[in-house]
Design a protein around this motif. Structure first.
Motif, PDB file in Angstrom:
ATOM      1  N   PRO A  83      11.141   6.285  -1.264  1.00  0.00           N
ATOM      2  CA  PRO A  83      10.334   5.227  -1.872  1.00  0.00           C
ATOM      3  C   PRO A  83       9.425   5.772  -2.959  1.00  0.00           C
ATOM      4  CG  PRO A  83       9.467   5.800   0.282  1.00  0.00           C
ATOM      5  CD  PRO A  83      10.733   6.575   0.110  1.00  0.00           C
ATOM      6  N   GLY A  84       9.077   4.894  -3.883  1.00  0.00           N
ATOM      7  CA  GLY A  84       8.176   5.263  -4.962  1.00  0.00           C
ATOM      8  C   GLY A  84       6.742   4.917  -4.623  1.00  0.00           C
ATOM      9  N   GLU A  85       5.944   4.789  -5.665  1.00  0.00           N
ATOM     10  CA  GLU A  85       4.514   4.491  -5.530  1.00  0.00           C
ATOM     11  C   GLU A  85       4.242   3.134  -6.150  1.00  0.00           C
ATOM     12  OE1 GLU A  85       1.906   7.008  -4.775  1.00  0.00           O
ATOM     13  OE2 GLU A  85       3.496   8.319  -4.021  1.00  0.00           O
ATOM     14  N   GLY A  86       3.166   2.513  -5.740  1.00  0.00           N
ATOM     15  CA  GLY A  86       2.730   1.267  -6.350  1.00  0.00           C
ATOM     16  C   GLY A  86       2.917   0.064  -5.447  1.00  0.00           C
ATOM     17  N   PHE A  87       2.465  -1.076  -5.964  1.00  0.00           N
ATOM     18  CA  PHE A  87       2.453  -2.307  -5.180  1.00  0.00           C
ATOM     19  C   PHE A  87       3.843  -2.691  -4.667  1.00  0.00           C
ATOM     20  CE2 PHE A  87       2.982  -6.981  -5.212  1.00  0.00           C
ATOM     21  CZ  PHE A  87       2.269  -7.251  -4.056  1.00  0.00           C
ATOM     22  N   LEU A  88       4.823  -2.797  -5.559  1.00  0.00           N
ATOM     23  CA  LEU A  88       6.154  -3.235  -5.116  1.00  0.00           C
ATOM     24  C   LEU A  88       6.802  -2.240  -4.164  1.00  0.00           C
ATOM     25  CD1 LEU A  88       7.785  -4.914  -8.240  1.00  0.00           C
ATOM     26  CD2 LEU A  88       6.894  -5.991  -6.177  1.00  0.00           C
ATOM     27  N   ALA A  89       6.620  -0.968  -4.409  1.00  0.00           N
ATOM     28  CA  ALA A  89       7.172   0.041  -3.504  1.00  0.00           C
ATOM     29  C   ALA A  89       6.551  -0.102  -2.117  1.00  0.00           C
ATOM     30  CB  ALA A  89       6.939   1.443  -4.063  1.00  0.00           C
ATOM     31  N   ASP A  90       5.244  -0.339  -2.073  1.00  0.00           N
ATOM     32  CA  ASP A  90       4.563  -0.535  -0.786  1.00  0.00           C
ATOM     33  C   ASP A  90       5.070  -1.788  -0.090  1.00  0.00           C
ATOM     34  OD1 ASP A  90       2.567   0.076   1.232  1.00  0.00           O
ATOM     35  OD2 ASP A  90       1.434  -1.629   0.430  1.00  0.00           O
ATOM     36  N   VAL A  91       5.218  -2.882  -0.834  1.00  0.00           N
ATOM     37  CA  VAL A  91       5.750  -4.127  -0.255  1.00  0.00           C
ATOM     38  C   VAL A  91       7.131  -3.864   0.332  1.00  0.00           C
ATOM     39  CG1 VAL A  91       6.635  -6.446  -0.789  1.00  0.00           C
ATOM     40  CG2 VAL A  91       4.419  -5.717  -1.702  1.00  0.00           C
ATOM     41  N   CYS A  92       8.003  -3.230  -0.419  1.00  0.00           N
ATOM     42  CA  CYS A  92       9.370  -2.983   0.043  1.00  0.00           C
ATOM     43  C   CYS A  92       9.410  -2.070   1.267  1.00  0.00           C
ATOM     44  CB  CYS A  92      10.224  -2.408  -1.088  1.00  0.00           C
ATOM     45  SG  CYS A  92      10.523  -3.587  -2.417  1.00  0.00           S
ATOM     46  N   ARG A  93       8.611  -1.031   1.278  1.00  0.00           N
ATOM     47  CA  ARG A  93       8.554  -0.136   2.449  1.00  0.00           C
ATOM     48  C   ARG A  93       8.157  -0.915   3.695  1.00  0.00           C
ATOM     49  NH1 ARG A  93       6.060   3.506  -0.924  1.00  0.00           N
ATOM     50  NH2 ARG A  93       4.012   2.874  -0.206  1.00  0.00           N
ATOM     51  N   ARG A  94       7.113  -1.708   3.577  1.00  0.00           N
ATOM     52  CA  ARG A  94       6.626  -2.478   4.726  1.00  0.00           C
ATOM     53  C   ARG A  94       7.612  -3.585   5.115  1.00  0.00           C
ATOM     54  NH1 ARG A  94       0.369  -3.486   3.479  1.00  0.00           N
ATOM     55  NH2 ARG A  94       0.504  -4.528   5.487  1.00  0.00           N
ATOM     56  N   TRP A  95       8.245  -4.185   4.140  1.00  0.00           N
ATOM     57  CA  TRP A  95       9.236  -5.241   4.340  1.00  0.00           C
ATOM     58  C   TRP A  95      10.414  -4.688   5.142  1.00  0.00           C
ATOM     59  CZ3 TRP A  95      11.416  -7.598  -0.814  1.00  0.00           C
ATOM     60  CH2 TRP A  95      12.148  -8.763  -0.571  1.00  0.00           C
ATOM     61  N   GLU A  96      10.937  -3.558   4.703  1.00  0.00           N
ATOM     62  CA  GLU A  96      12.075  -2.952   5.387  1.00  0.00           C
ATOM     63  C   GLU A  96      11.686  -2.445   6.772  1.00  0.00           C
ATOM     64  OE1 GLU A  96      14.176  -0.174   2.874  1.00  0.00           O
ATOM     65  OE2 GLU A  96      14.228  -1.605   1.208  1.00  0.00           O
ATOM     66  N   ALA A  97      10.481  -1.905   6.906  1.00  0.00           N
ATOM     67  CA  ALA A  97      10.023  -1.412   8.215  1.00  0.00           C
ATOM     68  C   ALA A  97       9.895  -2.552   9.226  1.00  0.00           C
ATOM     69  CB  ALA A  97       8.688  -0.689   8.057  1.00  0.00           C
ATOM     70  N   ALA A  98       9.626  -3.751   8.745  1.00  0.00           N
ATOM     71  CA  ALA A  98       9.462  -4.905   9.635  1.00  0.00           C
ATOM     72  C   ALA A  98      10.755  -5.285  10.358  1.00  0.00           C
ATOM     73  CB  ALA A  98       8.921  -6.096   8.844  1.00  0.00           C
ATOM     74  N   THR A  99      11.894  -4.776   9.913  1.00  0.00           N
ATOM     75  CA  THR A  99      13.177  -5.066  10.575  1.00  0.00           C
ATOM     76  C   THR A  99      13.387  -4.206  11.821  1.00  0.00           C
ATOM     77  OG1 THR A  99      14.431  -3.434   9.280  1.00  0.00           O
ATOM     78  CG2 THR A  99      14.274  -5.677   8.364  1.00  0.00           C
ATOM     79  N   GLN A 100      12.541  -3.224  12.033  1.00  0.00           N
ATOM     80  CA  GLN A 100      12.735  -2.220  13.091  1.00  0.00           C
ATOM     81  C   GLN A 100      12.978  -2.801  14.490  1.00  0.00           C
ATOM     82  OE1 GLN A 100      13.294   0.859  12.198  1.00  0.00           O
ATOM     83  NE2 GLN A 100      13.765   1.407  14.298  1.00  0.00           N
ATOM     84  N   PRO A 101      12.235  -3.831  14.936  1.00  0.00           N
ATOM     85  CA  PRO A 101      12.509  -4.352  16.281  1.00  0.00           C
ATOM     86  C   PRO A 101      13.952  -4.834  16.465  1.00  0.00           C
ATOM     87  CG  PRO A 101      10.394  -5.143  15.512  1.00  0.00           C
ATOM     88  CD  PRO A 101      11.054  -4.460  14.347  1.00  0.00           C
ATOM     89  N   ALA A 114      16.606  -3.645  14.817  1.00  0.00           N
ATOM     90  CA  ALA A 114      17.437  -2.437  14.843  1.00  0.00           C
ATOM     91  C   ALA A 114      17.356  -1.762  16.209  1.00  0.00           C
ATOM     92  CB  ALA A 114      17.012  -1.476  13.738  1.00  0.00           C
ATOM     93  N   GLU A 115      16.158  -1.696  16.769  1.00  0.00           N
ATOM     94  CA  GLU A 115      15.987  -1.082  18.087  1.00  0.00           C
ATOM     95  C   GLU A 115      16.717  -1.850  19.177  1.00  0.00           C
ATOM     96  OE1 GLU A 115      11.741  -0.756  18.504  1.00  0.00           O
ATOM     97  OE2 GLU A 115      11.638   0.937  17.094  1.00  0.00           O
ATOM     98  N   LYS A 116      16.918  -3.155  18.965  1.00  0.00           N
ATOM     99  CA  LYS A 116      17.666  -3.984  19.924  1.00  0.00           C
ATOM    100  C   LYS A 116      19.170  -3.771  19.782  1.00  0.00           C
ATOM    101  CE  LYS A 116      18.216  -7.345  22.924  1.00  0.00           C
ATOM    102  NZ  LYS A 116      17.685  -7.392  24.273  1.00  0.00           N
ATOM    103  N   GLY A 117      19.592  -3.101  18.723  1.00  0.00           N
ATOM    104  CA  GLY A 117      21.010  -2.846  18.503  1.00  0.00           C
ATOM    105  C   GLY A 117      21.644  -3.696  17.424  1.00  0.00           C
TER     106      GLY A 117
END
Length: 180
Positions: free
Chosen positions: A131-149, A151-154
Motif C-alpha cells: 500500500p501507498g501513503e495518503g487518504f485513498l491508500a488509507d481508505v483502501c487498506r481499511r476497506w480491504e481489512a474489513a473483509t477479514q471476518p 475470510a476467516e469464516k472460509g
C-alpha cells in the motif's frame, strides 16, 4: 447462481446486474429501502446501525459488494469521513454477517481501488505491490481489512482494485466528455 449485490443501482452495479441477469443468474439487491421494482428480490440493510439479518442471506452463492459514497465532488473533512465510513462500515457489516452464517456464500468480491497504491510517480506497480501513503491508500487498506471476518469464516475474498471508470454514459469520462 444467486448473487447478492450491494451498490446495484450505481453506475457499475446497474451494468453488472443487467449482465448477470442476462447470463441467467438470480440477483438479490442489498438495499437501504425497499423499492417497488417488480420481480426483484431485495434484502434490507442499515450500515449506520450495523443491521443485516444473516437469515436473509442463507441461500446466496456469492456476494458482490460495490456500495460506497461517490468520490466525485470536493473532499472536505466531512466528505472524506463519509467516503471512509461508507466503505469500511458497509464492508464490516457484510463480512461480519457472513461470518455468523452456518453456510456462508463461497465468494465475496469487494470493490476497492487503485488508490491503495498511493501516488508513487513513475514507479511500476503490480498487484503484489504494498500500500501507498495518503487518504485513498488509507481508505483502501481499511476497506480491504474489513473483509477479514468473512475470510476467516472460509469465504474466498477478492478485493477488486478499480481504476477510473471510463464510459460516455457515466464515470469520469462522462464528466470530461463535454469540456473536450
Amino acid at each position: 447462481m444467486k448473487i447478492l449485490v450491494s451498490g446495484a443501482t450505481g453506475f457499475v452495479g446497474s451494468a453488472l446486474t443487467y449482465y448477470l441477469k442476462r447470463k441467467g443468474h438470480q440477483i438479490i439487491k442489498l438495499v437501504r429501502r425497499a423499492s417497488l421494482e417488480p420481480d426483484v428480490r431485495e434484502v434490507l440493510w442499515n450500515v449506520e446501525k450495523q443491521q443485516l439479518n444473516p437469515a436473509d442471506l442463507q441461500d446466496i452463492d456469492a456476494v458482490i459488494h460495490l456500495a460506497g459514497e461517490n468520490l466525485a465532488g470536493r473532499w472536505t473533512e466531512e466528505r472524506k469521513q463519509k467516503i471512509l465510513n461508507s466503505r469500511v462500515q458497509g464492508t464490516q457489516l457484510i463480512a461480519n454477517t457472513l461470518a455468523q452464517m452456518e453456510k456462508p456464500p463461497h465468494v465475496m468480491l469487494c470493490a476497492s481501488a487503485v488508490g491503495y497504491y498511493g501516488n508513487r510517480g513513475d514507479t511500476r506497480l503490480t498487484e503484489v505491490s504494498g500500500p501507498g501513503e495518503g487518504f485513498l491508500a488509507d481508505v483502501c487498506r481499511r476497506w480491504e481489512a474489513a473483509t477479514q471476518p468473512a475470510a476467516e469464516k472460509g469465504v474466498r475474498v477478492v478485493n477488486t482494485r478499480f481504476g477510473l471508470i471510463m464510459h460516455p454514459e457515466g464515470g469520469v469520462l462522462k464528466a470530461l466528455y463535454w469540456p473536450f
